[in-house]
Design an enzyme around this catalytic site. Structure first.
Site, PDB file in Angstrom:
ATOM      1  CG  PHE A  93      -0.562  83.476  87.461  1.00  0.00           C
ATOM      2  CD1 PHE A  93      -0.285  82.155  88.003  1.00  0.00           C
ATOM      3  CD2 PHE A  93      -1.763  83.909  87.500  1.00  0.00           C
ATOM      4  CE1 PHE A  93      -1.207  81.355  88.456  1.00  0.00           C
ATOM      5  CE2 PHE A  93      -2.718  83.125  87.907  1.00  0.00           C
ATOM      6  CZ  PHE A  93      -2.473  81.698  88.455  1.00  0.00           C
ATOM      7  CD  GLU A 139       0.958  91.755  87.955  1.00  0.00           C
ATOM      8  OE1 GLU A 139       1.247  91.265  86.939  1.00  0.00           O
ATOM      9  OE2 GLU A 139      -0.252  92.013  88.571  1.00  0.00           O
ATOM     10  CB  CYS A 144      -5.939  78.540  79.658  1.00  0.00           C
ATOM     11  SG  CYS A 144      -4.968  77.745  78.569  1.00  0.00           S
ATOM     12  CD  GLU A 156     -10.504  80.855  83.819  1.00  0.00           C
ATOM     13  OE1 GLU A 156     -10.407  82.121  84.132  1.00  0.00           O
ATOM     14  OE2 GLU A 156      -9.864  80.395  83.287  1.00  0.00           O
TER      15      GLU A 156
END
Ligand code: NAD
Length: 499
Positions: A150, A177, A282, A383
């Site tokens: 996303f 999605e 990221c 994370e």
């Protein structure tokens, strides 16, 4: 419900076999603004069959003609940059300027892919024997699939399909999605640019679609970007079905600050890298490693002061520096991490929960700073993927490097220093895919490759750059004899040797 995001198969928008839909939110408002088709295995099959049928025609087109379509696509992207960015910002929640930056980084991969006639050139050995030459070609693989996260709905998909298409493959994309509208916008631009229908297809949805892709016999290769547990699953499942796979996972990026660093530069860099896009990158910095207590104390004070000035607000407000996180579920997950940091006795310097926005209904959370974090704490190990920054204190550079190398994630790692010897030691000993030296977010440009080590990447290929070309092609070597003068030899049954 204001809109429905459909599949895109053979140039047509369609709900296909889907009778189920998933909600799309505007995270700045916290409300449902649309819905997306939840694809089925039949939808995947329809998209793969469309891509498979177009493969012979598309791969036979010259690389130059394929590149010309991409040149046109790039021009359309430039013209539509702000519209695409607005779509991303609305469904993701990142501020508009950040979304424009995302589109720009995607465009740069298209620019790189436009050079494909040069990038596909093989090598040639003349006269390896009498009348005989040997040369190699980079052949496309067939139908390639991309499964994307996303947090970069346009850029990450543009890491994949421009190169796949340029190399002569056809493509099936499964976008996240959570913010799927950008994918359809890109498909429509590709169509306008002259891409034949069926070469690029999209199946919307979730795990059902992913599993159908992984199991489909006509999918030759899978590129994935997302969290580590899913990346590992994708890598293992797709590999076991004989597919080529690159699966990029999560991250825990550290930033070492040396006593000789320019502290103002470091604080500015850390603020943007930790809290830009609400930490949902990221390549976000989530751990600061202060070398020495003096640096740690100075950083804690300076970061606290900078966080106090951070403007948090709706993504479409030009004054906002940080928008909301992607969903209420994700906000709650981050709050649980903050609570675990408190329970495990990290020192809370700034509590982002106190900045919960009361004037907006969206999924907002303030920036959190923890100091004196240790490697045993959950906030250090996991994370978090949100606006939570942890500071660890160490006594020297060697300890910093050992600490980071012990972490299972290895996407990026950064050092702030004014000494070349420190920078050199860091880059030489650091086991991470992308290193920054006084650069807070070391994301390589399209002509270099992007990827991490260890749990941040499963598979042998990074994204774009030369690795991208290698991933989307396979090498074929041709040995050819065209010699009218030498008479044919008698049959022989030993391994042929050349003369
Ligand atoms: P995610 O792993 O939840 O989802 C990624 C994709 O996989 C989506 O398309 C989703 O529909 C699908 N998916 C989710 N769960 C699945 C399951 N159980 N089985 C099969 N498919 C599944 O990731 P996300 O939340 O969308 O994105 C954030 C994550 O992506 C973070 O961990 C971030 O670090 C990572 N990321 C990594 C990079 C990189 O380059 N290494 C880049 C961007 C994001």
């Amino acid at each position: 419900m204001t809109f429905t995001v459909k599949h895109y198969i053979h140039g047509q928008l369609t709900t296909g076999q889907s009778s189920d839909f998933l909600p799309i939110y505007n995270p700045s408002e916290g409300s449902v603004i649309g819905e997306v088709c939840r694809g089925t295995a039949q939808d995947v099959d329809a998209a793969v069959q469309a891509a498979k049928a177009m493969f012979p025609q598309w791969q036979s087109l010259s690389a130059l003609k394929r590149a010309r379509i991409l040149f046109e696509f790039k021009a359309l992207l430039e013209q539509n940059k702000s519209n695409l960015a607005a779509l991303i910002s609305r469904e993701h929640g990142k501020v508009l300027a950040d979304a424009i930056g995302e589109v720009q980084r995607g465009i740069e991969v298209v620019e790189f892919a436009c050079g494909v006639p040069h990038l596909l050139k093989g090598s040639f050995s003349h006269t390896i024997a009498s009348g005989m030459d040997c040369y190699d070609l980079r052949q496309p693989l067939g139908v390639c699939a991309g499964i994307t996260p996303f947090n970069f709905p346009a850029m990450v998909s543009m890491w994949l399909f421009p190169l796949a298409l340029a190399c002569g493959n056809t493509f099936v994309l499964k976008p996240s999605e959570k913010d799927p509208s950008a994918s359809i916008f890109l498909a429509e631009l590709l169509q306008k640019a002259g891409l034949p229908d069926g070469v690029f297809n999209i199946v919307q949805g979730d795990k059902i679609v992913v599993d159908a892709i992984l199991n489909h016999p006509d999918v030759a290769a899978v590129s994935f970007v997302g969290s580590t547990p899913v990346a590992k699953y994708i890598y293992e499942t797709a590999s076991s079905h004989g597919k080529r796979v690159q699966a990029l996972g999560g991250a825990k990026n550290h930033c070492v600050v040396m006593p000789d660093a320019d502290l103002t530069q470091a604080v500015e860099g850390i603020m943007g890298a930790a809290f830009g896009s609400a930490g949902e990158r990221c390549m976000a910095i989530s751990v600061v490693v202060a070398v020495g207590d003096e640096v740690g104390d100075q950083l804690a004070t300076a970061l606290q002061a900078s966080i106090a000035k951070l403007v948090i607000g709706p993504s479409e407000d030009p004054a906002s520096q940080m928008g909301p996180v992607i969903s209420e579920a994700h906000r709650q997950k981050i709050i649980h991490y903050i609570e675990s940091g408190i329970q495990q006795h990290a020192k809370m310097v700034v509590d982002g929960r106190q900045a919960l926005m009361t004037k907006h209904q969206g999924f907002f959370l303030g920036a959190t700073l923890f100091d004196h974090v240790t490697p045993q704490m959950t906030i250090y190990q996991d994370e978090i993927f949100g606006p939570v920054l942890c500071m660890v204190r160490v006594s020297d550079l060697q300890e910093a490097v050992a600490l980071i190398n012990h972490n299972p994630y290895a996407n990026g790692a950064v050092i702030y220093t004014q000494q070349g010897a420190n920078a050199r030691y860091f880059s030489q000993h650091m086991h991470a895919g992308m290193i920054g030296i006084n650069v807070p977010i070391p994301v390589p440009l399209a002509f270099h490759s992007f990827g991490g080590f260890k749990h941040s990447l499963f598979g042998g290929y990074h994204m774009h750059g030369e690795d991208g070309i290698r991933f989307y092609t396979r090498l074929q070597t041709i040995s050819a004899r065209w010699d009218y003068k030498t008479p044919a030899k008698q049959q022989h049954f030993t391994m042929p040797t050349l003369e």
